[in-house]
Motif scaffolding. Sequence first.
Motif, PDB file in Angstrom:
ATOM      1  N   PHE A  70       0.644  -0.756  -0.254  1.00 21.10           N
ATOM      2  CA  PHE A  70       0.011  -0.057   0.159  1.00 21.10           C
ATOM      3  C   PHE A  70       0.605   1.171   0.274  1.00 21.10           C
ATOM      4  O   PHE A  70       0.666   2.456  -0.775  1.00 21.10           O
ATOM      5  N   ASN A  71       2.158   1.327   0.354  1.00 22.16           N
ATOM      6  CA  ASN A  71       3.163   2.620   0.616  1.00 22.16           C
ATOM      7  C   ASN A  71       3.756   2.812  -1.429  1.00 22.16           C
ATOM      8  O   ASN A  71       3.564   3.761  -0.950  1.00 22.16           O
ATOM      9  N   TRP A  72       3.803   1.577  -1.284  1.00 23.59           N
ATOM     10  CA  TRP A  72       4.534   1.658  -2.856  1.00 23.59           C
ATOM     11  C   TRP A  72       3.251   2.558  -2.999  1.00 23.59           C
ATOM     12  O   TRP A  72       4.202   3.214  -4.687  1.00 23.59           O
ATOM     13  N   LYS A  73       2.116   1.543  -3.612  1.00 25.24           N
ATOM     14  CA  LYS A  73       1.063   2.294  -4.268  1.00 25.24           C
ATOM     15  C   LYS A  73       0.662   3.864  -3.943  1.00 25.24           C
ATOM     16  O   LYS A  73       0.968   4.528  -4.445  1.00 25.24           O
ATOM     17  N   ARG A  74       0.757   4.412  -3.250  1.00 23.35           N
ATOM     18  CA  ARG A  74       0.990   5.802  -2.187  1.00 23.35           C
ATOM     19  C   ARG A  74       1.410   6.691  -2.958  1.00 23.35           C
ATOM     20  O   ARG A  74       1.195   7.361  -3.721  1.00 23.35           O
ATOM     21  N   ARG A  75       3.559   5.886  -2.824  1.00 20.09           N
ATOM     22  CA  ARG A  75       3.770   6.699  -3.090  1.00 20.09           C
ATOM     23  C   ARG A  75       4.285   7.037  -5.149  1.00 20.09           C
ATOM     24  O   ARG A  75       3.884   8.233  -5.539  1.00 20.09           O
ATOM     25  N   ILE A  76       3.647   6.164  -5.717  1.00 16.22           N
ATOM     26  CA  ILE A  76       3.739   5.921  -6.894  1.00 16.22           C
ATOM     27  C   ILE A  76       2.348   7.608  -7.420  1.00 16.22           C
ATOM     28  O   ILE A  76       2.388   8.064  -8.074  1.00 16.22           O
ATOM     29  N   GLU A  85       1.729   9.399  -5.699  1.00 13.18           N
ATOM     30  CA  GLU A  85       1.704  11.245  -5.344  1.00 13.18           C
ATOM     31  C   GLU A  85       2.906  11.238  -5.621  1.00 13.18           C
ATOM     32  O   GLU A  85       3.808  12.475  -5.633  1.00 13.18           O
ATOM     33  N   GLY A  86       3.179  10.839  -7.024  1.00 12.01           N
ATOM     34  CA  GLY A  86       5.110  11.142  -7.887  1.00 12.01           C
ATOM     35  C   GLY A  86       5.859  10.978  -7.235  1.00 12.01           C
ATOM     36  O   GLY A  86       6.997  11.786  -7.663  1.00 12.01           O
ATOM     37  N   LYS A  87       6.314  10.345  -6.102  1.00 10.84           N
ATOM     38  CA  LYS A  87       7.412  10.537  -5.424  1.00 10.84           C
ATOM     39  C   LYS A  87       8.114   9.247  -6.095  1.00 10.84           C
ATOM     40  O   LYS A  87       9.580   9.145  -5.908  1.00 10.84           O
ATOM     41  N   GLY A  88       7.168   8.112  -6.626  1.00  8.50           N
ATOM     42  CA  GLY A  88       9.100   7.456  -7.398  1.00  8.50           C
ATOM     43  C   GLY A  88       8.507   6.083  -5.969  1.00  8.50           C
ATOM     44  O   GLY A  88       8.259   5.872  -5.356  1.00  8.50           O
ATOM     45  N   LEU A  89       9.514   4.966  -6.591  1.00  5.69           N
ATOM     46  CA  LEU A  89       9.846   3.680  -5.964  1.00  5.69           C
ATOM     47  C   LEU A  89      11.351   3.434  -5.445  1.00  5.69           C
ATOM     48  O   LEU A  89      11.881   2.672  -5.046  1.00  5.69           O
TER      49      LEU A  89
END
Length: 69
Positions: free
Chosen positions: A40-46, A48-52
Amino acid sequence: MRKVSVYDEHFRARVVEFIDEGHTYRAASELFGVSMKTLFNWKRRIKEGKGLKYERVPRSPHRTNYEAL
């Protein structure tokens, strides 16, 4: 102290792609061995445009109340 796993950016991208293909978070978690919270955190980062890419999270220093001792 807890051990922190750092996953490669390409691995993260593959897992997120697996979810985007229509698989469930639970299936991805079981197949790749990553917690659902992390997914869920990885999907949220994407979103928000923060990448992986891995970024160390700043933590506040441990504070000991020496007067209480």
